[in-house]
Enzyme design. Structure first.
Site, PDB file in Angstrom:
ATOM      1  N   HIS A 242       4.682   7.907 164.692  1.00  0.00           N
ATOM      2  CA  HIS A 242       5.272   7.757 163.369  1.00  0.00           C
ATOM      3  C   HIS A 242       5.903   6.369 163.200  1.00  0.00           C
ATOM      4  O   HIS A 242       6.003   5.854 162.087  1.00  0.00           O
ATOM      5  CB  HIS A 242       6.373   8.808 163.130  1.00  0.00           C
ATOM      6  CG  HIS A 242       5.870  10.212 163.037  1.00  0.00           C
ATOM      7  ND1 HIS A 242       5.654  10.997 164.132  1.00  0.00           N
ATOM      8  CD2 HIS A 242       5.561  10.968 161.950  1.00  0.00           C
ATOM      9  CE1 HIS A 242       5.231  12.184 163.742  1.00  0.00           C
ATOM     10  NE2 HIS A 242       5.160  12.193 162.431  1.00  0.00           N
ATOM     11  N   ASP A 318      -4.869  13.419 163.282  1.00  0.00           N
ATOM     12  CA  ASP A 318      -3.452  13.536 162.955  1.00  0.00           C
ATOM     13  C   ASP A 318      -3.238  12.797 161.628  1.00  0.00           C
ATOM     14  O   ASP A 318      -4.144  12.125 161.112  1.00  0.00           O
ATOM     15  CB  ASP A 318      -2.610  12.941 164.081  1.00  0.00           C
ATOM     16  CG  ASP A 318      -1.201  13.530 164.143  1.00  0.00           C
ATOM     17  OD1 ASP A 318      -0.768  14.148 163.158  1.00  0.00           O
ATOM     18  OD2 ASP A 318      -0.543  13.339 165.186  1.00  0.00           O
TER      19      ASP A 318
END
Length: 392
Positions: A242, A318
């Site tokens: 992230h 993802d």
């Protein structure tokens, strides 16, 4: 094969303490899902198939479906987008996406009144409805009350983990959710609050195999499609994707530990695998994380490079829009095209804002040859089998 808008589908998708930390858990024997009859087409939204198998593909299988879809419709089927509310989800499905993703930001009203089942049936083809319901700190569905994977493995037996998967799966199914991005098959000794941490069942790959397989079996038995993550193993990562680029040990080291649960996952019928955003020495090409890496997709699908069986289930990425490991270098449309061209079957991101641009970019990639038509069709049929649109 007839295509009817009002088709409803549910695809199919771990407690006492373990006896000894050094003993090898028994991997549960998962019964193969019951075979289903021909393609489910119904005028009633109550027509819901049971957990799917992953049947061998016969020559000519799905050609009738492919013939009815334009290139733009095909590429849209390979996209899964996060949605804000029911209206946002319905709009995405009507644009042809293969699935929607329910996140922490999604209006919780979607979980009531049969909303998600209606959303799934609102397009030309039925849509997957997915969620991250791992338990612990990664829980999205009210009432799941599921402990973290690490806590589960410490306090429950393997059969109890399977029962927990079934309990959670029944809850998800009752809400109209058909895909769970769980279990986490990462092997990790990270502290509980780290990026993987307590999301991992254990730092022992044998334990991860036993518990991830058990939880996935419970989900499947409840009619929810499980997706193991994050291939090829996020448990020893250098950081959080992230926040930026993340590296893991070299491929040869992953084979000895991190990839062991994914060998089991690749041989598990009725389930998917999610690829993370990782830099893997000895595997990934320069500048490409695993989610955009052709070498990674070949490793997963062929299996021979890490001692696994060939894998022909759907490969999910993802999130391509909320992680700096991707967004620092690529726009969402660019990342979607790169992931699909690399060999992913479903490109996932968490907003509908760039959906039209992503569909157009992928459409153009097919027409230019960057995304070969044969590869596109293979991915469309792989997703269609997971959704039980095609059963052959």
């Amino acid at each position: 094969m007839r295509l009817i808008r009002n088709i409803t589908i549910v695809v199919t998708a771990a407690a006492a303490l373990t006896a000894c930390a050094t003993s090898e858990p028994v991997v549960p024997q998962t019964a193969a899902p019951s075979p289903l009859s021909a393609t489910t087409v119904s005028s009633s939204p109550s027509s819901v198939p049971s957990a799917p198998s992953d049947p061998a593909v016969r020559p000519g299988c799905g050609t009738d479906l492919l013939a009815k879809l334009s290139v733009r419709e095909k590429v849209a089927q390979l996209m899964m987008v996060g949605v804000r509310n029911a209206s946002d989800a319905r709009s995405a499905v009507r644009q042809g996406v293969g699935g929607v993703f329910i996140g922490s930001w999604t209006d919780v009203s979607v979980f009531s009144g049969g909303v998600l089942a209606q959303v799934a049936a609102s397009g030309r083809l039925p849509a997957m409805v997915s969620v991250d319901e791992e338990g612990g700190r990664v829980s999205r569905v009210p009432g799941a009350n599921l402990v973290s994977a690490r806590q589960l493995a410490r306090t429950m037996t393997v059969p109890q983990a399977r029962a927990e998967g079934g309990r959670v799966g029944r809850l998800l199914k009752s809400k109209g959710i058909t895909v769970d991005f769980a279990p986490d098959a990462d092997v990790s000794a990270q502290p509980d609050g780290a990026v993987i941490g307590d999301r991992s069942y254990s730092d022992d790959p044998r334990t991860v195999v036993a518990y991830s397989q058990a939880f996935a079996a419970g989900l499947r038995e409840a009619g929810v499609y499980p997706v193991f993550k994050h291939f090829p193993g996020h448990g020893s990562s250098s950081g959080d994707s992230h926040l930026g680029g993340v590296s893991v040990p070299p491929l040869n080291a992953l084979k000895q530990r991190d990839l062991i649960p994914f060998r089991a996952a690749a041989a598990t019928p009725g389930s998917g695998i999610m690829v993370g955003h990782l830099q893997v020495p000895g595997l990934t090409e320069p500048g490409l994380p695993t989610s955009l890496s052709p070498a990674t997709m070949r490793l997963l699908k062929q299996g021979t490079g890490y001692g696994a069986k060939p894998y022909d289930g759907p490969v999910f990425t993802d999130d391509l829009s909320g992680m700096k490991a991707i967004t620092d270098r690529y726009s969402v449309p660019q990342a979607v095209v790169k992931s699909l061209s690399a060999g992913a079957d479903v490109a996932l991101w968490i907003s509908t804002d760039q959906l039209g641009a992503a569909i157009s970019a992928a459409d153009s990639a097919v027409r230019s040859g960057e995304l070969p038509v044969a590869q596109l069709d293979d991915s469309v049929l792989r997703v269609a089998r997971a959704k039980q649109i095609v059963r052959c």
